[in-house]
Design an enzyme around this catalytic site. Structure first.
Site, PDB file in Angstrom:
ATOM      1  CG  ASP A  57       2.250   4.293  -9.142  1.00 31.69           C
ATOM      2  OD1 ASP A  57       1.847   4.920 -10.136  1.00 31.69           O
ATOM      3  OD2 ASP A  57       2.061   4.665  -7.975  1.00 31.69           O
ATOM      4  CD1 TRP A  95      -1.479   9.825  -4.139  1.00 36.99           C
ATOM      5  CD2 TRP A  95      -1.803   7.648  -3.833  1.00 36.99           C
ATOM      6  NE1 TRP A  95      -0.561   9.399  -3.213  1.00 36.99           N
ATOM      7  CE2 TRP A  95      -0.739   8.062  -3.006  1.00 36.99           C
ATOM      8  CE3 TRP A  95      -2.186   6.294  -3.817  1.00 36.99           C
ATOM      9  CZ2 TRP A  95      -0.054   7.193  -2.162  1.00 36.99           C
ATOM     10  CZ3 TRP A  95      -1.496   5.431  -2.964  1.00 36.99           C
ATOM     11  CH2 TRP A  95      -0.449   5.890  -2.156  1.00 36.99           C
ATOM     12  CE  LYS A 113       9.103   5.804   7.595  1.00 43.19           C
ATOM     13  NZ  LYS A 113       8.309   7.038   7.537  1.00 43.19           N
ATOM     14  CD1 TRP A 159      -3.756   1.450  -5.297  1.00 46.32           C
ATOM     15  CD2 TRP A 159      -3.699  -0.587  -4.384  1.00 46.32           C
ATOM     16  NE1 TRP A 159      -3.946   0.550  -6.300  1.00 46.32           N
ATOM     17  CE2 TRP A 159      -3.914  -0.716  -5.781  1.00 46.32           C
ATOM     18  CE3 TRP A 159      -3.623  -1.743  -3.607  1.00 46.32           C
ATOM     19  CZ2 TRP A 159      -4.047  -1.955  -6.397  1.00 46.32           C
ATOM     20  CZ3 TRP A 159      -3.746  -2.977  -4.225  1.00 46.32           C
ATOM     21  CH2 TRP A 159      -3.961  -3.080  -5.612  1.00 46.32           C
ATOM     22  N   PRO A 178       0.703  -1.704  -7.188  1.00 42.53           N
ATOM     23  CG  PRO A 178       0.135   0.111  -8.544  1.00 42.53           C
ATOM     24  CD  PRO A 178      -0.445  -0.860  -7.557  1.00 42.53           C
ATOM     25  CE  LYS A 186      17.408   5.434  -0.717  1.00 42.23           C
ATOM     26  NZ  LYS A 186      16.778   6.303  -1.694  1.00 42.23           N
ATOM     27  CD  GLN A 233      -0.180   1.986  -0.094  1.00 35.75           C
ATOM     28  OE1 GLN A 233      -1.005   2.666  -0.685  1.00 35.75           O
ATOM     29  NE2 GLN A 233       1.104   2.291  -0.096  1.00 35.75           N
TER      30      GLN A 233
END
Length: 1057
Positions: free
Chosen positions: A86, A524, A596, A563, A47, A599, A559
């Site tokens: 999520d 989490w 990477k 996750w 999610p 913003k 992840q």
RNA sequence: GGGCCCGUAGCUUAGCUCGGUGGAGCGCACGGCUGAUAACCGUGAGGUCCUGAGUUCGAAUCUCAGCGGGCCCA
């Protein structure tokens, strides 16, 4: 019937149309429905957090998922794929706080937790809707209508149930632990939520006065002066050597210091001591009898009442002073030392980062401001040995960037460390793509697993379902909403979020009231239970029995700690096994420089901008083909243009035959592939074979989740096989006007290939595939499945595969390339025919290729004849020149060398060559006798016949005979004329079959005669109903132009009739 | 500081599992084709395969060390 398409490939329009079509026809649901009852494939969507906008990384993630699921679906799998969201947690709280202008938890309490929660919910739901729209634009098919959302009751219950399991298995624990704490958010944060970056901190050396010895101190070092009021002990390493030093200050006083021996010099230097004398040395383990006075005991009365001793610890390093300040309330290691030695866990700092009353004079001061004050206080007491600054990596809250502190607080833990061995054995049962994702990376992470702090002191999250009795302190973990209703005696429905659930009480058997503990879950933990929450377990058990565990998940390599791990942990707690069977770990999206995307760097690429410019299919092909899924993806906008061009070529290839097919009323439903088989040419069989091979290649790639290989195979097939070769070969066959079986065969073969293509590209370019399918298949077979995505994945017809033919064709292609090369050398452009091409093959296979595909070779080289010579034999028209080698002849013939040189040059080259080749020597006549020549004395250079040029290819050589004859020249000029008239027809935008009047003036008598030889042919090619060619023709018309053809001027005028 | 991954032409990359003459595309230069045409094709130049060492008859490929980048951790 097939329809002609006239427009250019314009993805934006096309994709909007297709997405509307999918929407209106509810294509997604129909496709899933179509496969009900098939082999089950349970996919769990990782999610995304509802931030409101997707970025390139999340787009890539969904594109991978979509392509794999579409492929699976076409292969007959019954797919369960609820999209996931999520939606709880600090990030949303922080955003809502921002909108409302809040800066602390007090603002939220004042506003009302209920109001705040409603805002968070509204915010999360809106963000989810925005993001759904953005994902749909990618053509990503997941179950968007019925997604799983962490804020739903059914989801919350899954988390509750899991915690209850933890308690039943004795894996749930409450206790004081040192946690990472954000003083702004006033909550514990997970290890994984700590972001490290450089920070300046004070670096101080402090003297702790020993109790039983006059004027003696143990010296410690710290970067957190604010923790000195909480100091309880000092730790030393048992086996380090420590020195007792008599140090002389610059103003002549003396004091005794204890410092690790090897650090005495640098420490005293920092303290600007004038000199020192070592009084003695001892091991760390000999220091434990010492006790000291807390340096700020007068400011913190509680400290005056506590003992302060020296303890042993292995984590002490030989840096700074070798003596470590221990504050068990403010550090993980410190806490361990405290537990081990039964020290008080003194933590006089509150959740808001201010000292509590336990801190005496410091009460109320924020730790942020305390460093300076503490340093001053130490200085005043003469206990500050040195102070400085240090720049080091320090943890920050990843949401609000506040430097974290360590606090000993009451938290809830799941004892993951008890499950470590089982987890390690479970992950071996999982298929990892690539394999090192599991065997190395994930394994390492699990080996370092620590207990999981699942509690947070916040509002917007799943409430921890623990009720505690106010009277007897017994506790109960609630597993479901039903259980809560029953136990509380409430009826009707209740909202499971805070603050509503907080007011629900349960009667304790002791007669007291049980109230919920105030904490919520770490987010989490929310996503950790996704694999059963998405099946609505524990509310409904059937789906769980049927589907769990997941067949497949795929997420980015970040992840591993996220996750992949949280799911495994929760699943071990709940069911004792891994919740997934296979995992594809993908990479990260980086900018063009390999940095990477973030913003703050301003290098973020918005998927929607890419889609607006090139379309979703182009974006999809780009991210899928640019690198292996597990490698990082460097975003390169030029590559996007290239991919877009490839799709455009596919579009053009598809578009090219349609006008002819439509004109000829070609109906594929009435013409079977079998029926045209006898009229198929070798190249037709070849492209059919290649198409089958393509299917196999894509299957092989998809089996290993190497999507980049699948895409590259498709790409190569489209560009190399279809566009650059097959279409070029068949063009003349499609222009034939009559009812021709040869043409029909081409149509049918092309159709076959196109239909295969619609399916093969469907998982990757779903829009383009659908567009082609609707015309190619649905317009011809109205009963065919409504969408290309309902079709079965094509099965390669092995009987159509002819590997030898494919190899032969490759060879022919290299010969054609070589002959282009040779033509270029001979200065003869392709438009002009050549009388023959001579192929000298280096293997029998090449010779077979030429024999088998002679007509293709002739067509593509524009040659009137192909001459194939034997393998390894020289072309007999090739001349050779014998070049004598003076450096080998000289030593042998000395004075006669000059004569031998001349004799070799003058000898009959062919017989010299033959003789040297057969017997290894040859005789030449020299004045006054004969001389014997050996192979090393002479080398042979090829001498081309006039107007012949040659070029090598990877398996032989070609010779292009560009000598002109009247016929060839006539044909060449005729084509020059035709070509120019066609160009002018195009300029007038005439229909393909529209007739014209043509007037052509050629002022060169010889060229005029050559052109007139083929007057009829020219008229036919340019569809001239009236055609006048002559020396003094008035070349007028709707359009007239003057041309220069190889130095000959021509004037051409044409008009439509 | 540790773990994992990546490093090949100006750019994006294939090849690395299992050692044997490094292939493409973009860009550049030159040329060609012409009813797919705002499309397409050919040729050419362009490589210390990150560096160094080792194993081997032979290393882009295997091993080790280093350098640079990414993710994660400390």
């Amino acid at each position: 019937m097939l329809e002609e398409i006239t427009s250019q490939y314009s993805p934006e329009k096309l994709e909007r149309k297709i997405q509307d079509f999918w929407e209106k026809s509810d294509a997604y649901s129909k496709v899933r429905e179509h496969r009900r009852g098939g082999k089950r494939f349970f996919f769990v969507d990782g999610p995304p957090y509802t931030t409101g906008h997707i970025h390139l990384g999340t787009a890539w993630n969904k594109i991978i998922k979509d392509s794999i699921l579409r492929y699976r679906s076409m292969n007959g799998y019954d797919i369960l794929d609820r999209a996931g969201w999520d939606m709880h947690g600090l990030p949303i709280e922080v955003k809502v706080e921002g909108v409302l202008g809040f800066t602390s938890k007090k603002d939220i309490e004042k506003y009302g937790v209920g109001n705040f929660i409603e805002k968070c919910k509204e915010f999360a739901l809106n963000q989810k809707d925005d993001m759904t729209e953005q994902f749909r634009m990618l053509g990503a098919w997941l179950d968007w209508k019925d997604p799983y959302m962490t804020l739903r009751d059914e989801y919350i219950e899954a988390a509750w149930w899991t915690l209850k399991r933890a308690q039943e298995k004795d894996l749930l624990e409450q206790g004081k632990r040192v946690v990472n704490w954000c003083p702004r958010c006033e909550t514990a944060i997970a290890d994984s939520e700590v972001e490290y970056s450089d920070r300046d901190d004070p670096s101080i050396f402090v003297k702790f006065r020993l109790k039983d010895e006059e004027n003696a101190y143990v010296v410690i070092w710290t970067t957190t002066p604010w923790t000195i009021p909480s100091n309880i002990a000092v730790a030393v390493h048992p086996s380090f050597e420590y020195s007792k030093v008599k140090a002389k200050t610059s103003d002549g006083r003396e004091e005794i210091l204890i410092i690790a021996s090897q650090l005495v010099e640098p420490v005293l230097k920092k303290g600007r001591y004038a000199g020192y004398e070592i009084l003695g040395s001892m091991l760390g383990e000999d220091l434990t009898s010492l006790s000291y006075e807390h340096p700020l005991a007068d400011k913190v009365p509680r400290q005056a009442a506590m003992e302060h001793n020296i303890y042993l610890a292995d984590f002490v390093t030989a840096e700074n002073t070798g003596c470590v300040h221990i504050a068990p309330g403010h550090g993980m290691d410190d806490f361990e030392v405290g537990l081990k030695n039964n020290l008080p866990i003194f933590c006089p700092v509150g959740s808001d980062g201010r000292y509590t009353e336990a801190a005496g004079d410091y009460t109320g001061m924020h730790i942020r401001d305390a460093n300076t004050t503490v340093i001053e206080d130490l200085k005043e007491r003469g206990l500050l040995l040195a102070r400085g600054k240090i720049t080091h990596r320090y943890g920050h809250c990843w949401r609000c960037k506040t430097p974290i502190i360590y606090l000993a607080t009451e938290q809830w833990f799941i004892k993951i460390s008890d499950l470590k061995e089982q987890m390690l054995s479970e992950i071996q049962q999982v298929n990892w793509y690539p394999s090192w994702a599991g065997s190395a990376r994930f394994r390492d992470w699990i080996e370092g697993a620590r207990d999981w702090c699942v509690s947070r002191q916040r509002y917007w999250g799943i409430p921890i379902p623990v009720w505690k009795c106010r009277t007897c302190d017994s506790m109960h973990v609630v597993g479901t909403k039903k259980e809560l209703l029953e136990m509380s005696g409430l009826s009707g429905d209740i909202e499971l979020h805070r603050p509503y659930v907080d007011s629900v009480t349960i009667d304790c058997p002791c007669g007291g009231k049980m109230k919920r503990v105030e904490d919520v879950f770490d987010v989490w933990f929310d996503s950790a239970v996704a694999s059963w929450a998405t099946l609505r377990f524990p509310q409904k058990a059937e789906d769980f029995e049927k589907w769990w565990p997941a067949d497949f998940i795929t997420e980015g390599h970040d992840q591993t700690r996220g996750w992949f791990y949280s799911q495994l942990g929760a699943s071990m707690v709940a069911f004792g096994k891994a919740p997934y069977k296979s995992v594809l770990m993908h990479g990260f999206t980086l900018d063009g420089e390999g940095k990477k995307m973030s913003k703050s760097l301003g290098n973020v690429i918005e998927p929607k901008d890419v889609i607006a410019k090139y379309g979703a299919d182009t974006l999809r092909c780009f991210v899928l083909s640019a690198s292996a899924p597990w490698d990082d993806l460097k975003f390169n906008s030029e590559e996007l243009g290239t991919i877009n061009r490839t799709l455009n070529i596919l579009w053009n290839v598809y578009r090219f035959p349609l006008p002819y097919m439509v004109l000829d009323k070609f109906d594929p439903s009435k013409v079977s592939l079998e029926s045209v088989r006898e009229h198929m040419r070798r190249e037709d069989r070849w492209i059919l074979s290649r198409a089958q091979t393509l299917i196999n290649d894509v299957n092989k790639a998809m089996d290993q989740y190497t999507l980049h290989r699948a895409l590259r195979s498709i790409n190569e097939f489209v560009l190399e096989d279809l566009s650059r070769w097959y279409v070029q070969l068949i063009r003349p066959r499609t222009w034939v006007e009559a009812d021709d079986p040869d043409k029909l065969a081409v149509y049918r073969v092309l159709y076959e290939v196109f239909v295969i293509m619609t399916r093969v590209i469907a998982p990757f370019m779903p829009h383009l595939a659908e567009e082609m399918y609707q015309n190619l298949v649905r317009n011809v077979y109205p009963d065919a499945p409504e969408s290309v995505h309902m079709n079965d994945w094509p099965v390669a017809d092995e009987s159509l595969i002819d590997k030898e033919l494919e190899t032969h064709m490759d060879m022919i292609r290299s010969m054609v390339e070589a002959s282009s090369n040779a033509r270029q050398k001979a200065g003869r452009k392709l438009r002009w025919p050549v009388s023959r091409i001579v192929v000298s093959p280096s293997s029998e296979q090449v010779a077979e290729a030429v024999a088998s595909l002679k007509s293709v070779l002739m067509d593509q080289t524009n040659a009137k004849d192909i001459v194939l010579i034997g393998v390894g034999e020289p072309w007999d028209e090739l001349g050779y020149e014998a070049i004598p080698n003076p450096s080998t002849i000289g030593p042998v013939y000395k004075g006669d060398a000059g004569k031998v040189l001349a004799a070799i040059k003058g000898a009959d080259v062919m017989s010299l060559r033959r003789s040297l080749a057969s017997s290894g020597q040859a005789e030449v006549d020299i004045p006054g006798g004969k001389a014997t020549v050996t192979p090393e004395m002479v080398k042979f250079e090829e001498r081309m016949p006039e107007a012949v040029a040659s070029a090598e290819f990877n398996a032989g050589s070609v010779y292009v005979d560009a000598k002109l004859t009247r016929e060839l020249e006539s044909e060449g000029y005729a084509r020059e004329v035709i070509r120019r008239v066609q160009d002018m027809r195009k300029e007038l935008d005439l229909a393909v079959d529209e007739g014209i009047r043509a007037h052509i003036r050629i002022t060169d008598q010889r060229v005029l005669d050559l052109v007139l030889d083929l007057e009829q042919h020219i008229a036919k090619e340019i569809r001239a109903e009236v055609q006048v060619i002559g020396l003094d023709v008035d070349a007028n018309g709707t359009l007239s132009k003057d041309w220069d053809v190889e130095g000959v001027s021509m004037s051409i005028g044409i008009s439509p009739t």
